[in-house]
Design an enzyme around this catalytic site. Structure first.
Site, PDB file in Angstrom:
ATOM      1  N   ASP A   1       5.315   1.053  11.385  1.00 49.13           N
ATOM      2  CA  ASP A   1       4.090   0.326  11.442  1.00 49.13           C
ATOM      3  C   ASP A   1       4.083  -1.177  11.582  1.00 49.13           C
ATOM      4  O   ASP A   1       2.524  -2.056  11.343  1.00 49.13           O
ATOM      5  CB  ASP A   1       4.042  -0.221   9.593  1.00 49.13           C
ATOM      6  CG  ASP A   1       3.976   1.571   9.189  1.00 49.13           C
ATOM      7  OD1 ASP A   1       3.575   2.694   9.825  1.00 49.13           O
ATOM      8  OD2 ASP A   1       3.809   1.771   7.978  1.00 49.13           O
TER       9      ASP A   1
ATOM     10  N   CYS B   1      -4.377  12.615  13.033  1.00 51.44           N
ATOM     11  CA  CYS B   1      -5.262  11.663  13.184  1.00 51.44           C
ATOM     12  C   CYS B   1      -4.533  10.824  14.031  1.00 51.44           C
ATOM     13  O   CYS B   1      -3.572  11.272  14.948  1.00 51.44           O
ATOM     14  CB  CYS B   1      -4.186  10.660  11.887  1.00 51.44           C
ATOM     15  SG  CYS B   1      -2.668  10.343  12.067  1.00 51.44           S
TER      16      CYS B   1
ATOM     17  N   ARG C   1       1.585  15.009  12.976  1.00 52.89           N
ATOM     18  CA  ARG C   1       1.818  14.336  12.094  1.00 52.89           C
ATOM     19  C   ARG C   1       1.646  16.037  10.942  1.00 52.89           C
ATOM     20  O   ARG C   1       0.772  16.498  10.070  1.00 52.89           O
ATOM     21  CB  ARG C   1       1.055  13.319  11.289  1.00 52.89           C
ATOM     22  CG  ARG C   1       1.337  12.203  12.021  1.00 52.89           C
ATOM     23  CD  ARG C   1       0.476  11.173  11.051  1.00 52.89           C
ATOM     24  NE  ARG C   1       1.090  10.920   9.808  1.00 52.89           N
ATOM     25  CZ  ARG C   1       0.704   9.680   9.247  1.00 52.89           C
ATOM     26  NH1 ARG C   1      -0.415   9.446   8.915  1.00 52.89           N
ATOM     27  NH2 ARG C   1       1.373   9.398   8.141  1.00 52.89           N
ATOM     28  N   PRO C   2       2.692  16.533  11.017  1.00 54.31           N
ATOM     29  CA  PRO C   2       2.384  17.629  10.354  1.00 54.31           C
ATOM     30  C   PRO C   2       3.618  17.607   8.863  1.00 54.31           C
ATOM     31  O   PRO C   2       3.961  16.104   8.455  1.00 54.31           O
ATOM     32  CB  PRO C   2       4.397  18.592  10.945  1.00 54.31           C
ATOM     33  CG  PRO C   2       4.856  17.940  11.547  1.00 54.31           C
ATOM     34  CD  PRO C   2       3.832  16.592  12.081  1.00 54.31           C
TER      35      PRO C   2
ATOM     36  N   LYS D   1       0.994  -0.769  -0.183  1.00 57.66           N
ATOM     37  CA  LYS D   1       0.365   0.479  -0.314  1.00 57.66           C
ATOM     38  C   LYS D   1       0.378   1.314   0.125  1.00 57.66           C
ATOM     39  O   LYS D   1       0.565   2.231  -0.926  1.00 57.66           O
ATOM     40  CB  LYS D   1      -0.632   0.103   1.226  1.00 57.66           C
ATOM     41  CG  LYS D   1      -1.554   1.524   1.506  1.00 57.66           C
ATOM     42  CD  LYS D   1      -2.055   1.123   2.712  1.00 57.66           C
ATOM     43  CE  LYS D   1      -1.837   1.730   4.068  1.00 57.66           C
ATOM     44  NZ  LYS D   1      -1.289   3.436   4.444  1.00 57.66           N
ATOM     45  N   ASN D   2       1.626   1.189   0.954  1.00 56.89           N
ATOM     46  CA  ASN D   2       2.221   2.455   1.072  1.00 56.89           C
ATOM     47  C   ASN D   2       3.989   2.961   0.491  1.00 56.89           C
ATOM     48  O   ASN D   2       3.967   3.955   0.025  1.00 56.89           O
ATOM     49  CB  ASN D   2       3.695   2.562   2.255  1.00 56.89           C
ATOM     50  CG  ASN D   2       2.669   2.530   3.560  1.00 56.89           C
ATOM     51  OD1 ASN D   2       1.292   2.806   3.644  1.00 56.89           O
ATOM     52  ND2 ASN D   2       3.110   2.247   4.720  1.00 56.89           N
TER      53      ASN D   2
ATOM     54  N   ARG E   1      -7.986  -0.110   5.296  1.00 60.27           N
ATOM     55  CA  ARG E   1      -7.608   0.932   4.922  1.00 60.27           C
ATOM     56  C   ARG E   1      -6.247  -0.036   4.095  1.00 60.27           C
ATOM     57  O   ARG E   1      -5.598   0.136   3.333  1.00 60.27           O
ATOM     58  CB  ARG E   1      -7.595   2.086   5.614  1.00 60.27           C
ATOM     59  CG  ARG E   1      -7.916   2.635   5.953  1.00 60.27           C
ATOM     60  CD  ARG E   1      -8.234   3.918   6.361  1.00 60.27           C
ATOM     61  NE  ARG E   1      -6.806   4.176   5.934  1.00 60.27           N
ATOM     62  CZ  ARG E   1      -6.359   5.720   6.686  1.00 60.27           C
ATOM     63  NH1 ARG E   1      -6.070   5.497   8.395  1.00 60.27           N
ATOM     64  NH2 ARG E   1      -4.952   6.093   5.793  1.00 60.27           N
TER      65      ARG E   1
ATOM     66  N   ASP F   1       5.165  19.853   7.436  1.00 51.65           N
ATOM     67  CA  ASP F   1       6.702  21.464   7.132  1.00 51.65           C
ATOM     68  C   ASP F   1       7.358  20.856   5.975  1.00 51.65           C
ATOM     69  O   ASP F   1       7.959  21.616   5.579  1.00 51.65           O
ATOM     70  CB  ASP F   1       6.945  21.815   8.769  1.00 51.65           C
ATOM     71  CG  ASP F   1       7.840  20.270   9.520  1.00 51.65           C
ATOM     72  OD1 ASP F   1       6.974  19.622   9.471  1.00 51.65           O
ATOM     73  OD2 ASP F   1       8.455  20.709   9.683  1.00 51.65           O
TER      74      ASP F   1
ATOM     75  N   ARG G   1      -4.869  10.759   5.042  1.00 51.83           N
ATOM     76  CA  ARG G   1      -3.177  11.696   4.240  1.00 51.83           C
ATOM     77  C   ARG G   1      -2.369  11.817   2.979  1.00 51.83           C
ATOM     78  O   ARG G   1      -1.584  12.449   2.392  1.00 51.83           O
ATOM     79  CB  ARG G   1      -2.691  11.462   5.860  1.00 51.83           C
ATOM     80  CG  ARG G   1      -3.214  11.512   7.279  1.00 51.83           C
ATOM     81  CD  ARG G   1      -2.405  11.439   8.143  1.00 51.83           C
ATOM     82  NE  ARG G   1      -1.010  12.238   7.876  1.00 51.83           N
ATOM     83  CZ  ARG G   1      -0.779  13.455   8.186  1.00 51.83           C
ATOM     84  NH1 ARG G   1      -1.767  14.104   8.955  1.00 51.83           N
ATOM     85  NH2 ARG G   1       0.238  14.511   8.060  1.00 51.83           N
TER      86      ARG G   1
HETATM   87  C1  EPZ Z   1       4.433   7.454   5.769  1.00 47.22           C
HETATM   88  O1  EPZ Z   1       3.329   7.950   6.856  1.00 47.22           O
HETATM   89  C2  EPZ Z   1       3.340   5.890   6.047  1.00 47.22           C
HETATM   90  N1  EPZ Z   1       3.160   6.215   5.049  1.00 47.22           N
HETATM   91  C3  EPZ Z   1       3.277   5.420   7.447  1.00 47.22           C
HETATM   92  O2  EPZ Z   1       1.893   4.311   7.301  1.00 47.22           O
HETATM   93  C4  EPZ Z   1       4.681   5.450   8.704  1.00 47.22           C
HETATM   94  O3  EPZ Z   1       4.037   4.972   9.263  1.00 47.22           O
HETATM   95  C5  EPZ Z   1       5.255   6.441   8.260  1.00 47.22           C
HETATM   96  O4  EPZ Z   1       6.018   6.900   6.554  1.00 47.22           O
HETATM   97  C6  EPZ Z   1       7.031   5.932   8.689  1.00 47.22           C
HETATM   98  O5  EPZ Z   1       7.306   4.870   8.366  1.00 47.22           O
HETATM   99  C7  EPZ Z   1       2.558   5.889   3.954  1.00 47.22           C
HETATM  100  O6  EPZ Z   1       3.342   5.344   2.870  1.00 47.22           O
HETATM  101  C8  EPZ Z   1       1.145   6.222   2.834  1.00 47.22           C
HETATM  102  P1  EPZ Z   1       6.756  10.577   8.097  1.00 47.22           P
HETATM  103  P2  EPZ Z   1       4.568   9.241   6.288  1.00 47.22           P
HETATM  104  O7  EPZ Z   1       6.814  12.078   7.098  1.00 47.22           O
HETATM  105  O8  EPZ Z   1       5.609   9.599   4.915  1.00 47.22           O
HETATM  106  C9  EPZ Z   1       7.990  13.864  11.515  1.00 47.22           C
HETATM  107  C10 EPZ Z   1       0.897   3.193   8.342  1.00 47.22           C
HETATM  108  O9  EPZ Z   1       0.206   3.034   8.993  1.00 47.22           O
HETATM  109  N2  EPZ Z   1       7.261  14.875  10.288  1.00 47.22           N
HETATM  110  O10 EPZ Z   1       8.109   9.222   7.716  1.00 47.22           O
HETATM  111  O11 EPZ Z   1       3.196  10.576   6.220  1.00 47.22           O
HETATM  112  C11 EPZ Z   1       6.412  12.931  11.534  1.00 47.22           C
HETATM  113  O12 EPZ Z   1       5.569  13.593  11.928  1.00 47.22           O
HETATM  114  C12 EPZ Z   1       1.380   4.632   8.075  1.00 47.22           C
HETATM  115  O13 EPZ Z   1       0.424   2.099   6.941  1.00 47.22           O
HETATM  116  C13 EPZ Z   1       7.747  16.137  10.155  1.00 47.22           C
HETATM  117  O14 EPZ Z   1       7.651  16.235  11.418  1.00 47.22           O
HETATM  118  O15 EPZ Z   1       4.922   9.497   7.841  1.00 47.22           O
HETATM  119  C14 EPZ Z   1       7.123  11.872  11.932  1.00 47.22           C
HETATM  120  O16 EPZ Z   1       7.216  11.679  13.534  1.00 47.22           O
HETATM  121  C15 EPZ Z   1       0.898   5.375   8.825  1.00 47.22           C
HETATM  122  N3  EPZ Z   1       7.588  17.067   9.518  1.00 47.22           N
HETATM  123  C16 EPZ Z   1       8.542  11.832  11.527  1.00 47.22           C
HETATM  124  O17 EPZ Z   1       8.667  12.567  10.498  1.00 47.22           O
HETATM  125  C17 EPZ Z   1       7.131  16.496   8.250  1.00 47.22           C
HETATM  126  O18 EPZ Z   1       7.078  17.027   6.785  1.00 47.22           O
HETATM  127  C18 EPZ Z   1       8.453  10.319  10.199  1.00 47.22           C
HETATM  128  O19 EPZ Z   1       6.785  10.575   9.019  1.00 47.22           O
HETATM  129  C19 EPZ Z   1       6.937  15.531   7.972  1.00 47.22           C
HETATM  130  C20 EPZ Z   1       6.967  13.991   9.412  1.00 47.22           C
END
Ligand code: EPZ
Length: 439
Positions: free
Chosen positions: A318, A117, A122-123, A22-23, A410, A125, A93
């Site tokens: 995950d 969520c 989950r920002p 999926k991801n 999902r 930025d 998202r």
């Molecule tokens: C991806 O989300 C996955 N989603 C998530 O899987 C997974 O948990 C996550 O990566 C971490 O491995 C998809 O691929 C669709 P991140 P993503 O940006 O990319 C912080 C599932 O269950 N952050 O890597 O949105 C954030 O808050 C889902 O299948 C910032 O600070 O996650 C987190 O602490 C849930 N600023 C960390 O970075 C930003 O702009 C990693 O988040 C973006 C993220």
């Protein structure tokens, strides 16, 4: 609303084929916006998140067509509407993945800003900072991100640092990489996410004509090209689905053979299983390390471990809930620390309703193994938390009703069918038809 009714205590035995990821598939589908050519993606799982992405792409002028064999084809036929509306973004998202491709290809986009969520704040930025570094002008208006390419209509290559307080960002790396492939000049993404889903995206973009080096390492270098062509690409198998079935085999003391298992991307999970006392053996003749045949054997005796979630190749957030479910029945105290989403513990209280002993303090949970879990009505809160509850239910004595399984839908295609085929007593019902279910 549907529920799962699970009678625990059956040893799982049989074969399960792992689906496409999926991801990986979500950003790959979004990358289809980068070309006017034909895009064919194979092995795309049939999930509600994927259907939402297909609907979004349809609204953005790229209708998607799904075939019975799991392939999805798409082609941009109208590029006049670049607005990803709130009513889709709020359900998923990962809609944010269209931002980079739209700015790069169409010169502008309006994408609703995703809210918080169940797993935390989950920002986005870092996504925005990365696109700004490539010359995009970004404003927020009415809850929407409005991004515009420079006057020339083309983004400009730059050096971009994507490290944040919790490591890199997976979808942020996907967004910036997808934008940079059409930028003018060279982009270096420093502190890029190393997840296998990023490697898969780079592979697809390269097949479309992009010039990308270093995907899978913390530094990705992209030399922009003027345009990209069509592509026929097969999505990598889902390492999180595979890990979930490994936990299901382990907690029931069963034996499952997983086909198309992306073992190469699962080292942290299989290492943890090894310490817990679960055997994971590659068999068969496949020489593709991302599509191995793997036998997972639970011994019935589980040992405690310490787990800390980290960016890849560390232990994946995950799989945290599924491993926590498994460790509720291990001997001794396990310590689980969540370093990606420190609030991702909604499953703790539900597991405790089934008799687990878990003490959470901040981003750490101490799981003290108990003799048995007992079935109870429990509430799914997010995708992986719900999978953890299903795993606990497979080993619990008596009946568990997992409410709100739309969360599971999902990310897991036909979870109940796959588990029932290997011996689990699990069925899907409507909440109205089950006593004690939350309607
Ligand atoms: C991806 O989300 C996955 N989603 C998530 O899987 C997974 O948990 C996550 O990566 C971490 O491995 C998809 O691929 C669709 P991140 P993503 O940006 O990319 C912080 C599932 O269950 N952050 O890597 O949105 C954030 O808050 C889902 O299948 C910032 O600070 O996650 C987190 O602490 C849930 N600023 C960390 O970075 C930003 O702009 C990693 O988040 C973006 C993220």
């Amino acid at each position: 609303m549907d529920v799962f009714v699970i009678e625990g205590g059956r040893r799982l035995n049989g074969r399960i084929r792992v689906n496409g990821s999926k991801n990986a598939a979500l950003p790959l589908l979004a990358a289809g916006l980068l070309t006017d050519g034909d895009v064919m993606l194979r092995g795309v799982p049939d999930l509600s998140d994927i259907r939402n992405m297909e609907r979004l792409l349809g609204e953005l002028g790229a209708p998607c067509e799904r075939s019975a064999d799991g392939s999805v084809s798409l082609k941009v036929v109208d590029d006049s509407d670049s607005h990803a509306r709130y009513d889709i973004v709020r359900t998923m998202r990962a809609s944010i993945c269209v931002l980079g491709p739209l700015v790069a290809k169409r010169g502008g986009a309006r994408v609703s800003l995703p809210g918080g969520c169940a797993i935390g704040q989950r920002p986005v930025d870092l996504h925005l900072r990365g696109l700004e570094a490539l010359g995009a002008r970004i404003e927020l208006e009415g809850g929407d991100i409005i991004a515009k390419a420079p006057e020339s209509g083309r983004l400009v290559g730059a050096t971009v640092f994507l490290g944040g307080p919790f490591g890199s960002t997976v979808l942020g790396t996907a967004n910036v990489m997808s934008a940079a492939v059409l930028a003018d000049g060279v982009t270096v993404i420093e502190s890029a996410a190393c997840e296998p889903e990023i490697v898969d995206l780079a592979k697809m973009l390269t097949a479309m004509g992009a010039r990308i080096e270093g995907a899978g390492s913390p530094r990705i270098t992209i030399t922009g090209v003027e345009s990209l062509g069509g592509v026929d690409h097969r999505v990598i198998p889902d390492r999180i689905e595979a890990g979930t079935y490994m936990c299901a085999a382990a907690i029931t003391g069963g034996e499952l053979t997983l086909e198309d298992c992306p073992l190469d991307a699962m080292m942290a999970a299989t290492d943890a299983l090894h310490h817990i006392g679960v055997r994971v053996d590659a068999v068969g003749s496949s020489d593709d390390p991302m599509r191995r045949e793997v036998v997972v054997t639970g011994s019935g005796e589980l040992s405690s471990v310490q787990l800390t979630t980290q960016p890849h190749p560390g232990f994946p957030t995950d799989l945290q809930a599924q491993f926590m479910a498994l460790l509720t029945l291990a001997n001794g105290n396990s310590v689980i620390t969540e370093k990606i989403f420190p609030e991702r513990f909604l499953h703790v209280a539900e597991l405790c309703r089934m008799g687990a002993s878990i003490h959470r303090q901040g981003a750490t949970a101490v799981v003290t193994g108990v003799e048995k879990l007992t079935g109870a009505p429990v509430m799914a809160s997010d995708l992986r938390a719900s999978a953890g509850l299903v795993i606990a239910a497979l080993a619990a004595r008596g009946t568990t009703v997992v409410n709100r399984v739309y969360h599971i839908d999902r990310g897991y295609e036909s979870l109940e069918t796959k588990l029932a085929e290997v011996g689990a007593m699990i069925r899907r019902e409507t909440a109205e038809s089950v006593e004690g279910a939350a309607v």
